[in-house]
Scaffold this motif. Structure first.
Motif, PDB file in Angstrom:
ATOM      1  N   CYS A  64      52.708   0.298  72.813  1.00 37.37           N
ATOM      2  CA  CYS A  64      53.616  -0.461  73.695  1.00 37.37           C
ATOM      3  C   CYS A  64      53.632  -1.958  73.386  1.00 37.37           C
ATOM      4  O   CYS A  64      54.637  -2.624  73.623  1.00 37.37           O
ATOM      5  CB  CYS A  64      53.213  -0.272  75.151  1.00 37.37           C
ATOM      6  SG  CYS A  64      53.428   1.404  75.738  1.00 37.37           S
ATOM      7  N   HIS A  65      52.507  -2.499  72.921  1.00 37.06           N
ATOM      8  CA  HIS A  65      52.383  -3.952  72.788  1.00 37.06           C
ATOM      9  C   HIS A  65      52.308  -4.444  71.333  1.00 37.06           C
ATOM     10  O   HIS A  65      52.148  -5.638  71.104  1.00 37.06           O
ATOM     11  CB  HIS A  65      51.132  -4.429  73.532  1.00 37.06           C
ATOM     12  CG  HIS A  65      51.115  -4.061  74.994  1.00 37.06           C
ATOM     13  ND1 HIS A  65      51.984  -4.622  75.899  1.00 37.06           N
ATOM     14  CD2 HIS A  65      50.356  -3.189  75.685  1.00 37.06           C
ATOM     15  CE1 HIS A  65      51.742  -4.100  77.109  1.00 37.06           C
ATOM     16  NE2 HIS A  65      50.767  -3.223  77.007  1.00 37.06           N
ATOM     17  N   GLY A  66      52.416  -3.537  70.381  1.00 36.54           N
ATOM     18  CA  GLY A  66      52.254  -3.933  68.975  1.00 36.54           C
ATOM     19  C   GLY A  66      53.392  -4.781  68.449  1.00 36.54           C
ATOM     20  O   GLY A  66      53.183  -5.750  67.719  1.00 36.54           O
ATOM     21  N   ARG A  67      54.637  -4.443  68.836  1.00 36.45           N
ATOM     22  CA  ARG A  67      55.800  -5.155  68.317  1.00 36.45           C
ATOM     23  C   ARG A  67      56.702  -5.669  69.433  1.00 36.45           C
ATOM     24  O   ARG A  67      57.686  -6.337  69.171  1.00 36.45           O
ATOM     25  CB  ARG A  67      56.624  -4.245  67.389  1.00 36.45           C
ATOM     26  CG  ARG A  67      55.830  -3.670  66.231  1.00 36.45           C
ATOM     27  CD  ARG A  67      56.724  -2.931  65.260  1.00 36.45           C
ATOM     28  NE  ARG A  67      57.583  -3.845  64.546  1.00 36.45           N
ATOM     29  CZ  ARG A  67      58.894  -3.799  64.567  1.00 36.45           C
ATOM     30  NH1 ARG A  67      59.524  -2.906  65.274  1.00 36.45           N
ATOM     31  NH2 ARG A  67      59.609  -4.670  63.872  1.00 36.45           N
ATOM     32  N   ALA A  68      56.409  -5.278  70.670  1.00 40.26           N
ATOM     33  CA  ALA A  68      57.246  -5.678  71.794  1.00 40.26           C
ATOM     34  C   ALA A  68      56.377  -5.819  73.037  1.00 40.26           C
ATOM     35  O   ALA A  68      55.182  -5.523  72.997  1.00 40.26           O
ATOM     36  CB  ALA A  68      58.328  -4.629  72.034  1.00 40.26           C
ATOM     37  N   ASN A  69      56.977  -6.306  74.110  1.00 35.18           N
ATOM     38  CA  ASN A  69      56.289  -6.353  75.391  1.00 35.18           C
ATOM     39  C   ASN A  69      54.897  -6.983  75.281  1.00 35.18           C
ATOM     40  O   ASN A  69      53.924  -6.487  75.878  1.00 35.18           O
ATOM     41  CB  ASN A  69      56.180  -4.926  75.957  1.00 35.18           C
ATOM     42  CG  ASN A  69      55.929  -4.932  77.439  1.00 35.18           C
ATOM     43  OD1 ASN A  69      56.143  -5.937  78.121  1.00 35.18           O
ATOM     44  ND2 ASN A  69      55.419  -3.828  77.950  1.00 35.18           N
ATOM     45  N   ASN A  70      54.770  -8.031  74.469  1.00 35.03           N
ATOM     46  CA  ASN A  70      53.448  -8.645  74.305  1.00 35.03           C
ATOM     47  C   ASN A  70      53.491 -10.151  74.579  1.00 35.03           C
ATOM     48  O   ASN A  70      52.647 -10.899  74.088  1.00 35.03           O
ATOM     49  CB  ASN A  70      52.868  -8.357  72.917  1.00 35.03           C
ATOM     50  CG  ASN A  70      53.820  -8.697  71.789  1.00 35.03           C
ATOM     51  OD1 ASN A  70      54.682  -9.562  71.940  1.00 35.03           O
ATOM     52  ND2 ASN A  70      53.655  -8.034  70.656  1.00 35.03           N
ATOM     53  N   GLU A  71      54.460 -10.570  75.376  1.00 33.46           N
ATOM     54  CA  GLU A  71      54.556 -11.998  75.675  1.00 33.46           C
ATOM     55  C   GLU A  71      53.371 -12.465  76.509  1.00 33.46           C
ATOM     56  O   GLU A  71      53.004 -13.640  76.471  1.00 33.46           O
ATOM     57  CB  GLU A  71      55.878 -12.290  76.372  1.00 33.46           C
ATOM     58  CG  GLU A  71      57.058 -11.906  75.486  1.00 33.46           C
ATOM     59  CD  GLU A  71      58.375 -12.460  75.969  1.00 33.46           C
ATOM     60  OE1 GLU A  71      58.540 -12.596  77.180  1.00 33.46           O
ATOM     61  OE2 GLU A  71      59.224 -12.745  75.115  1.00 33.46           O
TER      62      GLU A  71
END
Lengths: 157, 439
Positions: free
Chosen positions: A143-150
């Motif tokens: 979930c957080h590798g390329r997106a949703n990691n702000e």
């Protein structure tokens, strides 16, 4: 970005041509309905309570899609193949409670009134992620590798 | 944020002529007002009051009845202290907005706009178009293409364009095989150097059920840009009795090929060239109709090809096991559960116990729930070895389409002396026409 702008009309034309050219090889079976015809109760469903045999269109037994604990743990396999069946009962926004390019809050806060749903990051996950992330970084990456990691980047620069 | 508002405004304006011709319109949304007071050790108390609105519209039966429009997004404004470290006190996201045309036969559909595509190796949010159809003799085809949706903070985190598809074959009730591929152009590999490459993944997936009691699910993905397997992931389930399910899982990921395209390389570093293998199993037993008991075990092994300073005992190798019990009564009006899980790290550092218990009652008009979770760490984290959170929620359905609910939670954990959070929630799900079950 210019490549993308060129790509979209190209794909649109290609899709229309492909649909036209391939019309004679399409299945003639009726499509699945867009909605389940009757309202379903809250909680985990078991399609085989009412339906028997195979689900039209996806060619799998209805019991395959019983929403057991095991099914929910492995739902990614079904969603990546039979999303059309999921969409009869679930709007896309149901998936976005957990899966999104950018989420506003962790799911157990948004759905604090639904403790029966299998939601990730319950309790003090900010502390716990230090352990879970070492044990299984792949579960974070999905979930957080390329997106949703702000939010991740505030500490992990 | 400005772009989000523009997209939403454009979407809403575009709705007006559509609404005039549509037979069915449904709207859903959740309004959330949070009040949080947190006390960090050594700092003054922080009070945040963010208001968030999630909103979605589905317009169906447009034109010949097969066309539909779907929009969803959210916006937030801080009414007190900033709830994030960002400069703005507002935020928002246009999650999806697409037109969908469903053909009467072959489960064929064409989708255009912003949407999520989840087909085989692809799990992406794109601005583009996709088409799928069942073909004769058990084949099915999906193709998609467009531009990957970028993150606000990092416009270079995704490539310039993306395309892919999946070809599947089904043997009724027994087998499904799929091959899928994805190509994303000009992905930034290293923000420091600006190095770019194309992201190229191919994969195969399987569903195999030779007997009704046996089901194999899984996929293998290959990174064509780095020439290596990125993932194997398989699950086998056996149902020897109608009430019993046995399951086994096996997962293997190679970081060099799996983490290659992360935009957070400090966290997901492909250069470590390590790998993770995990396997385990579980059993679920529906002891009585309303009572389900389950137990599960998972073993994690990590290996690293980098120097000896990377200690796999501190970073991965561990056992996780536990059990849970769910009780559902009164035609699903009462739903409750209790679970215990233990993580046992090889070095002890990654070890903790977790206990959770919940109960909820939903009469249709009244809703109430209580949810508690406790984690006990083997070693102190920030001088504490336990964390707990208790959430109480109560709600009243003002109308069949409108539920007003409120939560109060109290938390104490290694990071916070305490945290008190109140949430006021208004959930609506309104449909103009009765077209079947609401989603």
């Amino acid at each position: 970005m210019r490549g993308a702008k060129l790509y979209i009309p190209f794909l649109l034309i290609a899709c229309i041509l492909a649909v036209t050219a391939c019309s004679h090889i399409f299945s003639t079976e009726a499509s699945l309905p867009a909605w389940h015809p009757e309202a379903l109760g809250e909680g985990r469903v078991d399609c085989s309570e009412c339906h028997e045999d195979q689900v039209r269109g996806v060619m799998k037994a209805t019991a395959t899609f019983k929403h057991s604990t095991e099914f929910i743990k492995q739902h990614r396999f079904y969603a990546a193949r039979d999303g059309l069946l999921c969409s009869i009962c679930h709007a896309s926004s149901f998936c976005n409670d957990c899966h999104a390019n950018q989420t506003e809050m962790k799911p157990p806060i948004k759905l604090g009134n639904r403790p029966d749903r299998e939601l990730i990051h319950r309790g003090d996950y900010l502390t716990l992620h230090m352990i879970d992330g070492k044990i299984d970084p792949v579960s974070c990456y999905r979930c957080h590798g390329r997106a949703n990691n702000e939010k991740c980047i505030r500490c992990h620069k | 944020m400005k772009n989000t508002i523009r997209y939403l405004a454009l979407a809403i304006v575009s709705l007006l002529p559509t609404l005039a011709w549509a037979a069915d319109v449904s709207m859903s949304g959740t309004s959330l007002f949070r009040f949080e007071q947190s006390a960090f050790p050594g700092f003054t108390k922080q009070t945040i009051v963010p208001a968030t609105q999630f909103f979605g519209v589905d317009v169906d039966k447009i034109g010949d009845g097969n066309l539909s429009l779907h929009l969803y997004g959210w916006g937030r404004v801080d009414l007190a202290d900033k709830s994030t470290n960002e400069q703005n006190d507002t935020d928002g996201n246009f999650t999806y907005g697409y037109l969908l045309y469903r053909f009467p036969t072959a489960n064929a559909e064409i989708k255009a706009g912003r949407f999520f595509i989840n087909e085989g190796v692809a799990a992406e949010q794109i601005d583009g178009i996709s088409a799928r159809a069942n073909l004769k003799k058990g084949f099915a085809l999906t193709v998609f293409g467009g531009a990957p949706v970028k993150l606000d903070r990092d416009r270079h985190s995704k490539g310039d364009y993306i395309a892919g598809g999946r070809l599947g074959y089904r043997l009724a009730g027994i087998l499904e095989l799929g091959v899928s591929g994805l190509h994303e152009g000009n992905v930034t590999l290293d923000p420091a150097s600006g190095a770019k490459d194309d992201r190229q993944l191919v994969g195969g997936d399987i569903w195999f059920s030779p007997l009704r009691m046996v089901e194999l699910n899984g996929h293998s993905f290959y990174n064509a840009a780095t020439d290596g397997i990125s993932e194997h992931s398989y699950s086998l389930s056996l149902k020897p009795l109608k009430t019993v399910t046995l399951s086994g899982v096996y997962n293997e990921q190679h970081f060099k090929n799996y983490f290659t395209y992360s935009n957070l390389r400090s966290l997901f570093n492909p250069d470590t060239d390590g790998e993770l293998k995990s396997y385990g199993g579980g059993v679920t037993w529906a002891l009585l109709a309303p009572l389900e008991v389950g137990a599960d075990y998972r073993r994690y092994n990590r290996t690293s090809s980098i120097n000896n300073s990377f200690n796999t005992d501190n970073n991965g190798n561990s056992n996780r096991y536990g059990m849970d019990l769910r009780l559902i009564l009164l035609d699903r009006k009462v739903r409750s559960g209790i679970s215990y899980h233990r993580s046992e790290g090889a070095s002890g550092f990654n070890s903790y116990h977790e206990v959770r218990s919940f109960g909820m009652y939903d009469s249709g008009r009244y809703v109430a729930s209580l949810d508690g979770i406790v984690q006990l760490y083997k070693y102190n984290i920030f001088n504490r070895h336990q964390a707990y959170e208790l959430i109480g929620s109560s709600g009243y359905r003002l109308f069949p389409e409108l539920l007003l609910s409120g939560d109060i939670s109290y938390t104490r954990n290694p990071r916070l002396n305490d945290e008190l959070r109140g949430v006021l929630r208004l959930t609506f799900n309104y449909a103009v026409a009765n077209k079947g079950a609401k989603k």
